[in-house]
Design a protein around this motif. Structure first.
Motif, PDB file in Angstrom:
ATOM      1  N   PRO A   1      13.952  -5.025 -65.223  1.00 58.73           N
ATOM      2  CA  PRO A   1      12.490  -4.766 -65.430  1.00 58.73           C
ATOM      3  C   PRO A   1      11.676  -6.309 -65.788  1.00 58.73           C
ATOM      4  CG  PRO A   1      13.754  -3.048 -66.473  1.00 58.73           C
ATOM      5  CD  PRO A   1      14.660  -4.173 -66.023  1.00 58.73           C
ATOM      6  N   ALA A   2      12.240  -7.079 -66.782  1.00 58.53           N
ATOM      7  CA  ALA A   2      11.506  -8.283 -67.163  1.00 58.53           C
ATOM      8  C   ALA A   2      11.481  -9.130 -65.999  1.00 58.53           C
ATOM      9  CB  ALA A   2      12.339  -8.783 -68.378  1.00 58.53           C
ATOM     10  N   PHE A   3      12.181  -9.324 -64.851  1.00 58.82           N
ATOM     11  CA  PHE A   3      11.862 -10.180 -63.736  1.00 58.82           C
ATOM     12  C   PHE A   3      11.718  -9.474 -62.481  1.00 58.82           C
ATOM     13  CE2 PHE A   3      15.280 -11.773 -66.676  1.00 58.82           C
ATOM     14  CZ  PHE A   3      14.349 -12.990 -67.146  1.00 58.82           C
ATOM     15  N   SER A   4      11.176  -8.407 -62.429  1.00 63.43           N
ATOM     16  CA  SER A   4      10.679  -7.419 -61.314  1.00 63.43           C
ATOM     17  C   SER A   4       9.472  -6.896 -61.084  1.00 63.43           C
ATOM     18  CB  SER A   4      11.803  -6.122 -61.113  1.00 63.43           C
ATOM     19  OG  SER A   4      13.128  -6.738 -61.293  1.00 63.43           O
ATOM     20  N   GLY A   5       8.579  -7.013 -60.252  1.00 64.62           N
ATOM     21  CA  GLY A   5       7.274  -6.880 -60.191  1.00 64.62           C
ATOM     22  C   GLY A   5       6.783  -6.677 -58.596  1.00 64.62           C
ATOM     23  N   LEU A   6       5.356  -6.344 -58.589  1.00 66.64           N
ATOM     24  CA  LEU A   6       4.523  -6.362 -57.473  1.00 66.64           C
ATOM     25  C   LEU A   6       3.485  -6.775 -57.291  1.00 66.64           C
ATOM     26  CD1 LEU A   6       5.267  -2.365 -56.605  1.00 66.64           C
ATOM     27  CD2 LEU A   6       6.687  -4.282 -55.853  1.00 66.64           C
ATOM     28  N   GLU A   7       2.803  -7.522 -56.206  1.00 68.34           N
ATOM     29  CA  GLU A   7       1.780  -8.090 -56.113  1.00 68.34           C
ATOM     30  C   GLU A   7       1.183  -7.512 -54.850  1.00 68.34           C
ATOM     31  OE1 GLU A   7       0.211 -12.161 -56.794  1.00 68.34           O
ATOM     32  OE2 GLU A   7       1.397 -12.332 -55.275  1.00 68.34           O
ATOM     33  N   VAL A   8      -0.267  -7.266 -54.733  1.00 69.66           N
ATOM     34  CA  VAL A   8      -0.855  -6.906 -53.611  1.00 69.66           C
ATOM     35  C   VAL A   8      -1.769  -8.085 -53.254  1.00 69.66           C
ATOM     36  CG1 VAL A   8      -2.431  -5.325 -52.122  1.00 69.66           C
ATOM     37  CG2 VAL A   8      -0.505  -4.509 -53.661  1.00 69.66           C
ATOM     38  N   VAL A   9      -1.761  -8.770 -51.924  1.00 69.92           N
ATOM     39  CA  VAL A   9      -2.592  -9.808 -51.271  1.00 69.92           C
ATOM     40  C   VAL A   9      -3.174  -9.191 -49.979  1.00 69.92           C
ATOM     41  CG1 VAL A   9      -2.664 -12.185 -50.675  1.00 69.92           C
ATOM     42  CG2 VAL A   9      -1.260 -11.549 -52.469  1.00 69.92           C
ATOM     43  N   ASN A  10      -4.696  -9.423 -49.731  1.00 65.04           N
ATOM     44  CA  ASN A  10      -4.959  -9.383 -48.152  1.00 65.04           C
ATOM     45  C   ASN A  10      -4.884 -10.448 -47.426  1.00 65.04           C
ATOM     46  OD1 ASN A  10      -7.359 -10.761 -49.050  1.00 65.04           O
ATOM     47  ND2 ASN A  10      -8.744  -9.163 -49.337  1.00 65.04           N
ATOM     48  N   THR A  11      -5.664 -10.373 -46.362  1.00 65.03           N
ATOM     49  CA  THR A  11      -5.273 -11.329 -45.317  1.00 65.03           C
ATOM     50  C   THR A  11      -6.251 -12.714 -45.924  1.00 65.03           C
ATOM     51  OG1 THR A  11      -7.036 -10.455 -44.142  1.00 65.03           O
ATOM     52  CG2 THR A  11      -4.574 -10.041 -43.262  1.00 65.03           C
TER      53      THR A  11
ATOM     54  N   GLY B   1      -6.264 -13.680 -48.863  1.00 63.64           N
ATOM     55  CA  GLY B   1      -5.516 -14.410 -49.855  1.00 63.64           C
ATOM     56  C   GLY B   1      -5.929 -13.816 -50.973  1.00 63.64           C
ATOM     57  N   ALA B   2      -6.859 -12.836 -51.371  1.00 64.74           N
ATOM     58  CA  ALA B   2      -7.378 -12.222 -52.556  1.00 64.74           C
ATOM     59  C   ALA B   2      -6.176 -11.352 -53.066  1.00 64.74           C
ATOM     60  CB  ALA B   2      -8.551 -11.486 -52.182  1.00 64.74           C
ATOM     61  N   LYS B   3      -5.852 -11.406 -54.358  1.00 66.47           N
ATOM     62  CA  LYS B   3      -4.962 -10.937 -55.045  1.00 66.47           C
ATOM     63  C   LYS B   3      -5.440  -9.454 -55.797  1.00 66.47           C
ATOM     64  CE  LYS B   3      -1.929 -14.820 -55.664  1.00 66.47           C
ATOM     65  NZ  LYS B   3      -1.196 -15.588 -56.670  1.00 66.47           N
ATOM     66  N   PHE B   4      -4.899  -8.240 -55.776  1.00 70.01           N
ATOM     67  CA  PHE B   4      -5.351  -7.207 -56.455  1.00 70.01           C
ATOM     68  C   PHE B   4      -4.463  -6.845 -57.395  1.00 70.01           C
ATOM     69  CE2 PHE B   4      -6.995  -7.501 -52.069  1.00 70.01           C
ATOM     70  CZ  PHE B   4      -8.251  -7.021 -52.361  1.00 70.01           C
ATOM     71  N   PRO B   5      -4.810  -6.775 -58.520  1.00 73.72           N
ATOM     72  CA  PRO B   5      -3.954  -6.596 -59.800  1.00 73.72           C
ATOM     73  C   PRO B   5      -3.215  -5.094 -59.524  1.00 73.72           C
ATOM     74  CG  PRO B   5      -6.206  -7.064 -60.479  1.00 73.72           C
ATOM     75  CD  PRO B   5      -6.256  -6.837 -59.202  1.00 73.72           C
ATOM     76  N   VAL B   6      -2.044  -5.206 -59.832  1.00 70.44           N
ATOM     77  CA  VAL B   6      -0.880  -4.173 -59.864  1.00 70.44           C
ATOM     78  C   VAL B   6      -0.258  -4.005 -61.270  1.00 70.44           C
ATOM     79  CG1 VAL B   6       1.074  -3.097 -58.564  1.00 70.44           C
ATOM     80  CG2 VAL B   6      -0.668  -4.671 -57.453  1.00 70.44           C
TER      81      VAL B   6
ATOM     82  N   GLY C   1       4.078   0.394 -58.397  1.00 70.09           N
ATOM     83  CA  GLY C   1       2.850  -0.340 -59.048  1.00 70.09           C
ATOM     84  C   GLY C   1       1.689   0.597 -58.707  1.00 70.09           C
ATOM     85  N   ARG C   2       0.547   0.618 -59.194  1.00 68.22           N
ATOM     86  CA  ARG C   2      -0.656   1.115 -59.132  1.00 68.22           C
ATOM     87  C   ARG C   2      -1.693   0.028 -59.182  1.00 68.22           C
ATOM     88  NH1 ARG C   2      -1.466   6.127 -59.088  1.00 68.22           N
ATOM     89  NH2 ARG C   2       0.032   7.856 -59.619  1.00 68.22           N
TER      90      ARG C   2
ATOM     91  N   SER D   1      -0.358  -7.392 -47.949  1.00 66.58           N
ATOM     92  CA  SER D   1       0.917  -7.682 -48.109  1.00 66.58           C
ATOM     93  C   SER D   1       1.449  -7.301 -49.397  1.00 66.58           C
ATOM     94  CB  SER D   1       1.083  -9.222 -48.123  1.00 66.58           C
ATOM     95  OG  SER D   1       0.832  -9.746 -46.795  1.00 66.58           O
ATOM     96  N   LEU D   2       2.367  -6.605 -49.599  1.00 69.55           N
ATOM     97  CA  LEU D   2       3.110  -5.931 -50.767  1.00 69.55           C
ATOM     98  C   LEU D   2       4.008  -7.119 -51.101  1.00 69.55           C
ATOM     99  CD1 LEU D   2       3.374  -4.233 -53.006  1.00 69.55           C
ATOM    100  CD2 LEU D   2       5.045  -2.726 -51.587  1.00 69.55           C
ATOM    101  N   ASN D   3       3.833  -8.247 -52.086  1.00 70.00           N
ATOM    102  CA  ASN D   3       4.706  -9.064 -52.276  1.00 70.00           C
ATOM    103  C   ASN D   3       5.601  -8.450 -53.649  1.00 70.00           C
ATOM    104  OD1 ASN D   3       3.480 -10.802 -50.444  1.00 70.00           O
ATOM    105  ND2 ASN D   3       2.304 -11.683 -52.206  1.00 70.00           N
ATOM    106  N   TRP D   4       6.879  -8.511 -53.381  1.00 70.54           N
ATOM    107  CA  TRP D   4       7.660  -7.890 -54.559  1.00 70.54           C
ATOM    108  C   TRP D   4       8.731  -9.190 -55.147  1.00 70.54           C
ATOM    109  CZ3 TRP D   4      12.864  -8.095 -53.639  1.00 70.54           C
ATOM    110  CH2 TRP D   4      13.420  -8.421 -52.306  1.00 70.54           C
ATOM    111  N   HIS D   5       9.248  -9.018 -56.431  1.00 74.51           N
ATOM    112  CA  HIS D   5      10.192 -10.075 -56.793  1.00 74.51           C
ATOM    113  C   HIS D   5      10.991  -9.035 -57.766  1.00 74.51           C
ATOM    114  CE1 HIS D   5       6.722 -10.061 -59.809  1.00 74.51           C
ATOM    115  NE2 HIS D   5       7.852 -10.450 -60.475  1.00 74.51           N
ATOM    116  N   ALA D   6      12.409  -9.293 -57.665  1.00 71.92           N
ATOM    117  CA  ALA D   6      13.195  -8.673 -58.482  1.00 71.92           C
ATOM    118  C   ALA D   6      14.395  -9.299 -58.894  1.00 71.92           C
ATOM    119  CB  ALA D   6      13.570  -7.245 -57.777  1.00 71.92           C
ATOM    120  N   ALA D   7      15.078  -9.053 -59.846  1.00 70.85           N
ATOM    121  CA  ALA D   7      16.421  -9.704 -60.280  1.00 70.85           C
ATOM    122  C   ALA D   7      17.476  -8.684 -60.300  1.00 70.85           C
ATOM    123  CB  ALA D   7      16.279 -10.692 -61.546  1.00 70.85           C
TER     124      ALA D   7
END
Length: 120
Positions: free
Chosen positions: A56-66, A68-73, A86-87, A98-104
């Motif tokens: 959990p400490a190294f996993s998350g989501l980010e939403v970005v439009n075309t 380049g604006a980022k939307f808090p999740v 994410g919400r 784009s739903l950008n994800w990162h995880a470990a």
């Protein structure tokens, strides 16, 4: 070389190959909501599901439009550790995202990825 030595060498090589295969295994994405390339109504939640537990400490989501604006999740990891959900703070307007994800994974391997989707 005797048969016994040959069998010992073959057994040792087999054990090394088996260990290398198991060590190379990492969590991978098995599902997402929205699915890649989906055209959907504004989503209430976004989820990426993995083949094994993620940290959990190294996993998350980010939403970005075309643009380049980022939307808090606000992101959480499921109790079984297999899904990151994410919400967004507010509904997403029509457009491409784009739903950008990162995880470990538990072995420490860090991964990233992108899932493109469209809000209609």
């Amino acid at each position: 070389m005797t048969t016994r030595k040959i069998l010992s060498v073959v057994g040792a090589v087999g054990a090394l190959l088996l260990g290398a295969t198991q060590a190379a295994a990492h969590a991978r994405v098995v599902a997402s909501n929205p699915a890649a390339s989906a055209s959907i109504a504004s989503p209430r939640s976004l989820t990426v599901t993995f083949s094994e537990r993620v940290v959990p400490a190294f996993s998350g989501l980010e939403v970005v439009n075309t643009a380049g604006a980022k939307f808090p999740v606000a992101t959480t990891v499921s109790d079984d550790g297999m899904a990151v959900t994410g919400r967004t703070a507010r509904p997403l307007a029509a457009g491409a995202y784009s739903l950008n994800w990162h995880a470990a994974s538990a072995d420490g391997h860090r991964m990233t990825g992108v899932i493109a989707f469209t809000v209609r």
